[in-house]
Scaffold this active site. Structure first.
Site, PDB file in Angstrom:
ATOM      1  N   CYS A  72       0.826  -1.276  -0.044  1.00  0.00           N
ATOM      2  CA  CYS A  72       0.006   0.061  -0.008  1.00  0.00           C
ATOM      3  C   CYS A  72       0.854   1.117   0.060  1.00  0.00           C
ATOM      4  O   CYS A  72       1.703   1.434  -0.854  1.00  0.00           O
ATOM      5  CB  CYS A  72      -0.918   0.013   1.182  1.00  0.00           C
ATOM      6  SG  CYS A  72      -2.140   1.103   1.204  1.00  0.00           S
ATOM      7  N   ILE A  73       0.696   2.241   0.877  1.00  0.00           N
ATOM      8  CA  ILE A  73       1.441   3.375   0.964  1.00  0.00           C
ATOM      9  C   ILE A  73       2.974   3.006   1.202  1.00  0.00           C
ATOM     10  O   ILE A  73       3.809   3.749   0.749  1.00  0.00           O
ATOM     11  CB  ILE A  73       0.943   4.334   1.985  1.00  0.00           C
ATOM     12  CG1 ILE A  73       1.459   5.740   1.825  1.00  0.00           C
ATOM     13  CG2 ILE A  73       0.945   3.845   3.185  1.00  0.00           C
ATOM     14  CD1 ILE A  73       0.983   6.874   2.679  1.00  0.00           C
TER      15      ILE A  73
END
Length: 571
Positions: free
Chosen positions: A306-307
């Site tokens: 993800c991030i």
């Protein structure tokens, strides 16, 4: 639409708006206020813009046809409705009792009408999506299953317990109001380091931003090149180390990887100054340097989610500019590097909403993790909000122990500077996708210059990082293997090889559209973990003796895994 129709619509939506104010206490605080602001804005646009008269007529005609068909079936003694396919109305009482069957079917028919009505508004794409999203939020909130008087299961439970279920439900509600969030699992059932985040290891380094965990090898021989895992900083790392049976960390240890994990700090207002540059330079790049010093290897494999993957991609661009080939391979799990189409989360990203939120974040020094968690829960409100309202408050039942939901209820804060940079440069302006669009650690970032071999996993039902958006990352990464997993953002990634469930797609033709890739791809049964592990082993170097002790002379163990940073809660 004629004047009388517009007046009726205005009265209808005004009544709906009044009812919606009841939801603020449930969502709470900033999120509740933003929910109402967005809903008011969406409905205002519906009433102020010209609509397609034919669309309205068709919607009303369909509503009348459905209503007449329902009544006809009901009066002739037939089986009415399709609500049994809806998880909210699975119980037999919803179909067998004529009164509750009528309530259920009337709600479903009216819901369909309302959704059909908003589809016929002439709005720009972004406003249309917002209107449809917040209308659906209202529809979900007003389900008869969410109210004691119109839920036969709740009434039956109250009768059987002589009202005790309602008393217990009120106690549960008061407890959650004190917490400021809905209880989704038996939180007393889990203890970090005992039955979640249990993979054996040691914290071998820490700074203001993160702790670095080295896991204890379980094999006599390990890969020469270590593996550094970069989890998302908007959640705690132990989503990748829940319990032994579904732990990505434990899987890698057992595969013979010398495995390291970053555990990000749960930011405080005093750390508001920490920005994206810090997460790259003092975070990922510092961790890589420590891993090399501990292991003696000058090459490191990486995996990020993800991030965490977005941070890793910018770190790779910085390393490329510095002509540093430390990273042997990079694995990106449901990672966005192009934010043009952010998916459902985009409904929260209007200029007004973001401006208000950024002002609050600057004042408080952090983005409160509770608000972020609630926003994500709203994307699947029936599953992650209303089902628990019914279970906990109306039925007075305790939620069952579930490790994933325990993690979901343990959010983290983000520093103000980091969040401000992230939301503006990625979601609002999509600068990361533009060569030189952002400068990080003194380097104009151009992802297309990265030559590191990459494994890119997306998930077909992902509503946080939509796979067709994440697929755009393959256009920048030249040496990339794209894999599409089944299920969503969490279940698609945490798909243990030991269970070998679901399926995934591989070997599609890159360079075209996402749909073209999928049309040309090969479907494989089971978990993608095994496929990825084989890919990683080709880049892991030769086999060497596993270390007898963790850390090194200069980086002695500080404390046992999972460490103290992850234990900091924001309750």
């Amino acid at each position: 639409m004629d004047r009388s129709s517009n007046t009726d619509a205005t009265n209808f939506f005004t009544a709906m708006n009044a009812e919606t104010h009841k939801l603020v206490e449930m969502f709470g605080g900033q999120v509740g206020e933003q929910y109402l602001d967005n809903l008011n804005s969406a409905w205002s646009q519906l009433l102020s813009r010209p609509t397609d008269p034919q669309g309205w007529v068709e919607a009303i005609n369909e509503y009348q046809r459905s209503s007449l068909q329902f009544w006809s079936t009901l009066l002739t003694g037939g089986e009415a409705g399709n609500g049994s396919r809806d998880s909210r109305f699975k119980a037999d009482e919803w179909s067998e009792n004529p009164v509750f069957n009528y309530i259920k079917e009337s709600y479903l028919i009216a819901s369909k009408l309302l959704n059909k009505a908003v589809e016929n508004v002439n709005l720009d794409d972004k406003s249309q999506k917002k209107l449809e999203f917040f209308t659906q939020q209202y529809i979900d909130a007003m389900s008869p299953s969410n109210f004691a008087a119109t839920n036969p299961e709740v009434l039956q439970q109250a009768v059987e317990t002589k009202g005790q279920s309602l008393i217990t439900g009120l106690q549960n509600l008061l407890g959650d109001l004190d917490k400021g969030r809905i209880t989704m699992t038996d939180e007393e059932a889990f203890v970090l380091g005992e039955n979640v985040a249990t993979t054996e290891g040691q914290v071998v380094y820490q700074n203001e931003l993160f702790q670095l965990i080295q896991y204890t090898p379980s094999q006599e021989k390990i890969a020469e090149r270590p593996l550094l895992i970069v989890p998302p900083c908007i959640n705690k790392f132990y989503i990748m180390d829940l319990q032994p049976g579904n732990s990505f960390a434990k899987y890698n240890v057992d595969q013979g990887n010398n495995t390291f994990m970053i555990s990000w700090v749960n930011a405080t207002p005093e750390q508001s100054h920490l920005g994206w540059d810090d997460y790259v330079e003092s975070g990922v790049l510092e961790a890589l340097d420590v891993v090399k010093k501990i292991t003696g290897s000058n090459r490191v494999n990486t995996a990020a989610w993800c991030i965490g993957g977005t941070i890793l991609s910018t770190a790779l661009a910085v390393l490329t500019d510095r002509k540093d080939n430390t990273v042997s391979s990079a694995t990106f799990l449901t990672t966005m590097t192009d934010f043009e189409e952010p998916g459902d989360i985009g409904v929260f990203l209007g200029d007004d909403e973001v401006g208000s939120l950024l002002q609050k974040v600057e004042q408080e020094g952090v983005l409160n993790g509770k608000n972020l968690a609630t926003a994500f829960n709203m994307l699947r409100s029936n599953d992650l909000i209303w089902s628990y309202v019914v279970n906990n408050y109306l039925k007075g039942q305790a939620p069952v122990p579930f490790d994933l939901l325990y993690w979901n209820s343990d959010p983290t804060n983000l520093p103000a500077d980091f969040y401000s940079f992230y939301i503006r440069n990625m979601y609002l302006e999509n600068n990361l996708s533009k060569p030189g669009g952002v400068t990080i650690c003194g380097t104009p970032i151009d992802l297309s210059k990265i030559k590191t071999p990459s494994y890119f996993l997306s998930c077909i039902e992902d509503h946080i990082a939509p796979w067709k958006s994440t697929y755009k990352g393959t256009e920048k990464l030249k040496n990339c293997e794209f894999v599409l997993g089944a299920s969503g953002h969490i279940a698609g990634v945490i798909n243990p090889a030991s269970r070998n469930r679901r399926h995934f797609w591989i070997n599609g033709e890159l360079g075209g559209t996402p749909d073209q890739w999928l049309d040309s791809a090969e479907k494989q049964e089971g978990s993608w973990w095994n496929h990825w592990s084989a890919w990683l082993k080709k880049r892991a170097g030769k086999q060497v003796e596993a270390p007898k002790e963790l850390g090194s002379k200069d980086h002695a163990p500080i404390e046992a895994a999972p460490g103290s940073y992850v234990a900091v809660r924001i309750d």
